[in-house]
Design a protein around this motif. Sequence first.
Motif, PDB file in Angstrom:
ATOM      1  N   SER A   1     -10.342  18.726   4.974  1.00 49.86           N
ATOM      2  CA  SER A   1      -9.090  19.348   5.405  1.00 49.86           C
ATOM      3  C   SER A   1      -7.908  18.524   4.910  1.00 49.86           C
ATOM      4  CB  SER A   1      -9.055  19.429   6.932  1.00 49.86           C
ATOM      5  OG  SER A   1      -8.965  18.124   7.492  1.00 49.86           O
ATOM      6  N   GLY A   2      -6.693  19.079   5.066  1.00 50.87           N
ATOM      7  CA  GLY A   2      -5.507  18.334   4.654  1.00 50.87           C
ATOM      8  C   GLY A   2      -5.370  17.022   5.390  1.00 50.87           C
ATOM      9  N   GLY A   3      -5.630  17.034   6.684  1.00 51.27           N
ATOM     10  CA  GLY A   3      -5.544  15.798   7.457  1.00 51.27           C
ATOM     11  C   GLY A   3      -6.578  14.781   7.022  1.00 51.27           C
ATOM     12  N   GLU A   4      -7.797  15.251   6.712  1.00 52.60           N
ATOM     13  CA  GLU A   4      -8.836  14.336   6.248  1.00 52.60           C
ATOM     14  C   GLU A   4      -8.485  13.763   4.881  1.00 52.60           C
ATOM     15  OE1 GLU A   4     -12.833  16.120   8.411  1.00 52.60           O
ATOM     16  OE2 GLU A   4     -12.084  17.077   6.578  1.00 52.60           O
ATOM     17  N   ARG A   5      -7.890  14.579   4.021  1.00 49.14           N
ATOM     18  CA  ARG A   5      -7.482  14.068   2.708  1.00 49.14           C
ATOM     19  C   ARG A   5      -6.424  12.979   2.856  1.00 49.14           C
ATOM     20  NH1 ARG A   5      -7.176  19.414  -1.277  1.00 49.14           N
ATOM     21  NH2 ARG A   5      -9.198  20.278  -0.659  1.00 49.14           N
ATOM     22  N   GLN A   6      -5.492  13.184   3.783  1.00 52.47           N
ATOM     23  CA  GLN A   6      -4.474  12.149   3.979  1.00 52.47           C
ATOM     24  C   GLN A   6      -5.095  10.881   4.550  1.00 52.47           C
ATOM     25  OE1 GLN A   6      -2.056  10.945   2.657  1.00 52.47           O
ATOM     26  NE2 GLN A   6      -0.276  12.142   3.368  1.00 52.47           N
ATOM     27  N   ARG A   7      -6.124  11.022   5.377  1.00 50.40           N
ATOM     28  CA  ARG A   7      -6.823   9.846   5.889  1.00 50.40           C
ATOM     29  C   ARG A   7      -7.530   9.095   4.765  1.00 50.40           C
ATOM     30  NH1 ARG A   7      -8.058   9.458  11.528  1.00 50.40           N
ATOM     31  NH2 ARG A   7      -6.910  11.024  12.703  1.00 50.40           N
ATOM     32  N   VAL A   8      -8.090   9.840   3.815  1.00 50.25           N
ATOM     33  CA  VAL A   8      -8.685   9.184   2.644  1.00 50.25           C
ATOM     34  C   VAL A   8      -7.610   8.414   1.880  1.00 50.25           C
ATOM     35  CG1 VAL A   8      -9.818   9.549   0.407  1.00 50.25           C
ATOM     36  CG2 VAL A   8     -10.560  10.864   2.403  1.00 50.25           C
ATOM     37  N   ALA A   9      -6.445   9.033   1.712  1.00 44.29           N
ATOM     38  CA  ALA A   9      -5.345   8.363   1.005  1.00 44.29           C
ATOM     39  C   ALA A   9      -4.906   7.103   1.746  1.00 44.29           C
ATOM     40  CB  ALA A   9      -4.173   9.326   0.844  1.00 44.29           C
TER      41      ALA A   9
ATOM     42  N   ALA B   1      -6.852   5.310   3.778  1.00 47.39           N
ATOM     43  CA  ALA B   1      -7.931   4.342   3.600  1.00 47.39           C
ATOM     44  C   ALA B   1      -7.835   3.653   2.245  1.00 47.39           C
ATOM     45  CB  ALA B   1      -9.290   5.039   3.746  1.00 47.39           C
ATOM     46  N   ARG B   2      -7.524   4.437   1.211  1.00 47.80           N
ATOM     47  CA  ARG B   2      -7.356   3.867  -0.133  1.00 47.80           C
ATOM     48  C   ARG B   2      -6.232   2.836  -0.137  1.00 47.80           C
ATOM     49  NH1 ARG B   2      -5.691   8.301  -4.238  1.00 47.80           N
ATOM     50  NH2 ARG B   2      -3.832   8.153  -2.937  1.00 47.80           N
TER      51      ARG B   2
ATOM     52  N   ASP C   1       5.541   7.889   1.981  1.00 48.70           N
ATOM     53  CA  ASP C   1       6.598   8.809   1.544  1.00 48.70           C
ATOM     54  C   ASP C   1       6.223  10.224   1.978  1.00 48.70           C
ATOM     55  OD1 ASP C   1       8.743  10.015   0.390  1.00 48.70           O
ATOM     56  OD2 ASP C   1       8.294   9.402  -1.661  1.00 48.70           O
ATOM     57  N   GLU C   2       6.860  10.721   3.032  1.00 47.84           N
ATOM     58  CA  GLU C   2       6.588  12.045   3.597  1.00 47.84           C
ATOM     59  C   GLU C   2       5.084  12.238   3.811  1.00 47.84           C
ATOM     60  OE1 GLU C   2       8.829  13.945   4.699  1.00 47.84           O
ATOM     61  OE2 GLU C   2      10.676  13.607   3.567  1.00 47.84           O
ATOM     62  N   PRO C   3       4.433  11.355   4.573  1.00 46.24           N
ATOM     63  CA  PRO C   3       2.968  11.410   4.691  1.00 46.24           C
ATOM     64  C   PRO C   3       2.446  12.650   5.405  1.00 46.24           C
ATOM     65  CG  PRO C   3       3.867   9.890   6.306  1.00 46.24           C
ATOM     66  CD  PRO C   3       5.004  10.285   5.400  1.00 46.24           C
ATOM     67  N   THR C   4       3.314  13.367   6.138  1.00 46.29           N
ATOM     68  CA  THR C   4       2.881  14.570   6.847  1.00 46.29           C
ATOM     69  C   THR C   4       3.520  15.830   6.272  1.00 46.29           C
ATOM     70  OG1 THR C   4       4.657  14.305   8.480  1.00 46.29           O
ATOM     71  CG2 THR C   4       2.541  13.256   8.970  1.00 46.29           C
ATOM     72  N   GLY C   5       4.152  15.721   5.125  1.00 47.01           N
ATOM     73  CA  GLY C   5       4.901  16.842   4.561  1.00 47.01           C
ATOM     74  C   GLY C   5       4.064  18.058   4.242  1.00 47.01           C
ATOM     75  N   ASN C   6       2.760  17.874   3.955  1.00 48.04           N
ATOM     76  CA  ASN C   6       1.889  19.000   3.616  1.00 48.04           C
ATOM     77  C   ASN C   6       0.948  19.380   4.755  1.00 48.04           C
ATOM     78  OD1 ASN C   6       2.868  19.403   1.035  1.00 48.04           O
ATOM     79  ND2 ASN C   6       1.404  18.009   0.080  1.00 48.04           N
TER      80      ASN C   6
ATOM     81  N   GLY D   1       0.845  -1.187   0.000  1.00 53.80           N
ATOM     82  CA  GLY D   1       0.000   0.000   0.000  1.00 53.80           C
ATOM     83  C   GLY D   1       0.880   1.236   0.000  1.00 53.80           C
ATOM     84  N   PHE D   2       0.451   2.300  -0.675  1.00 52.99           N
ATOM     85  CA  PHE D   2       1.266   3.503  -0.829  1.00 52.99           C
ATOM     86  C   PHE D   2       0.515   4.738  -0.327  1.00 52.99           C
ATOM     87  CE2 PHE D   2       2.641   0.485  -3.999  1.00 52.99           C
ATOM     88  CZ  PHE D   2       4.031   0.579  -3.985  1.00 52.99           C
ATOM     89  N   VAL D   3       1.224   5.560   0.427  1.00 56.11           N
ATOM     90  CA  VAL D   3       0.704   6.850   0.883  1.00 56.11           C
ATOM     91  C   VAL D   3       1.753   7.903   0.543  1.00 56.11           C
ATOM     92  CG1 VAL D   3      -0.063   8.232   2.849  1.00 56.11           C
ATOM     93  CG2 VAL D   3      -0.600   5.785   2.760  1.00 56.11           C
ATOM     94  N   PHE D   4       1.328   8.970  -0.143  1.00 55.24           N
ATOM     95  CA  PHE D   4       2.267   9.983  -0.599  1.00 55.24           C
ATOM     96  C   PHE D   4       1.975  11.342   0.039  1.00 55.24           C
ATOM     97  CE2 PHE D   4       1.822   6.877  -4.052  1.00 55.24           C
ATOM     98  CZ  PHE D   4       3.145   6.492  -4.215  1.00 55.24           C
ATOM     99  N   GLN D   5       2.946  12.220  -0.036  1.00 56.43           N
ATOM    100  CA  GLN D   5       2.823  13.559   0.529  1.00 56.43           C
ATOM    101  C   GLN D   5       1.672  14.341  -0.112  1.00 56.43           C
ATOM    102  OE1 GLN D   5       6.481  15.763   0.472  1.00 56.43           O
ATOM    103  NE2 GLN D   5       5.501  17.745   0.686  1.00 56.43           N
ATOM    104  N   SER D   6       1.500  14.181  -1.410  1.00 59.66           N
ATOM    105  CA  SER D   6       0.537  15.010  -2.152  1.00 59.66           C
ATOM    106  C   SER D   6      -0.848  14.400  -2.285  1.00 59.66           C
ATOM    107  CB  SER D   6       1.106  15.328  -3.549  1.00 59.66           C
ATOM    108  OG  SER D   6       2.317  16.049  -3.430  1.00 59.66           O
ATOM    109  N   PHE D   7      -1.138  13.338  -1.549  1.00 63.11           N
ATOM    110  CA  PHE D   7      -2.457  12.701  -1.471  1.00 63.11           C
ATOM    111  C   PHE D   7      -2.846  11.959  -2.753  1.00 63.11           C
ATOM    112  CE2 PHE D   7      -3.380  16.844   0.988  1.00 63.11           C
ATOM    113  CZ  PHE D   7      -2.651  16.407   2.086  1.00 63.11           C
ATOM    114  N   HIS D   8      -2.718  12.628  -3.936  1.00 66.08           N
ATOM    115  CA  HIS D   8      -3.092  12.037  -5.224  1.00 66.08           C
ATOM    116  C   HIS D   8      -4.557  11.577  -5.233  1.00 66.08           C
ATOM    117  CE1 HIS D   8       0.971  12.396  -6.553  1.00 66.08           C
ATOM    118  NE2 HIS D   8       1.448  11.515  -5.706  1.00 66.08           N
TER     119      HIS D   8
END
Length: 234
Positions: free
Chosen positions: A150-158, A160-161, A173-178, A93-100
């Motif tokens: 919010s940014g934190g919610e978007r990262q949570r969606v990422a 979850a994905r 990869d830098e999951p909290t960078g933004n 599973g992958f999580v990135f700084q920019s959410f994608h």
Amino acid sequence: MAESASPALVELAGVWATMGGEEPIHAVADVSLRIERGEWWSITGASGSGKSTLLNLIGCLDRPTQGSYRFDGVDVASLSDARRAGLRAYRLGFVFQSFHLLSTRTATENVMVADLYRRGPRRDRRARAHEALVRVGLGARLDSSVTRLSGGERQRVAIARALLGRPELLLCDEPTGNLDSSTTAEVMDLLEELHADGQTLLVVTHEADVARRSDTVAVMRDGALRVPAAEVAG
């Protein structure tokens, strides 16, 4: 006769990633690494030290130019492109700084995209996406457009994905960078919960506070990886 020990989830031996040219650049230089199931590793280092390149090698997004990489005992170099893609889709599973994330879609639809890539069964796809979102604390935001999160919610969606396929290894990869410091703490609390449930984690970060949450902190410098003994959790 005693049974042999099970293989490590990730095992690198003498891995190099060299960029060509008249003066080759060793983005990853002679790295050996062993990650067992259930462990949480963080890799820190300055920009350009090779952190993300190493993560891409472990995530089968790139191939090493030299050395051995085994995932759950399987020599990754021996896999065809199709089987490498299958490993990425079903076991990582992958999580990135920019959410994608897709800005025109809801949180649920963004999580469902992962199942389309994996060609998972359509029958319960939405229900499994809901389950993943509830797991990361977004049960009240299932049908929200990501533009309203919010940014934190978007990262949570990422996250979850990334969790939808129940990956054996979650690569961040830098999951909290933004994110700001408060939201960073929330995302790290979530990663701690996942780790407590048995999720194996590998996090690349330049933030010392983020790295300290892990079991083991390794430092990259000029492509080489070092694991200070004092950073290994008791």
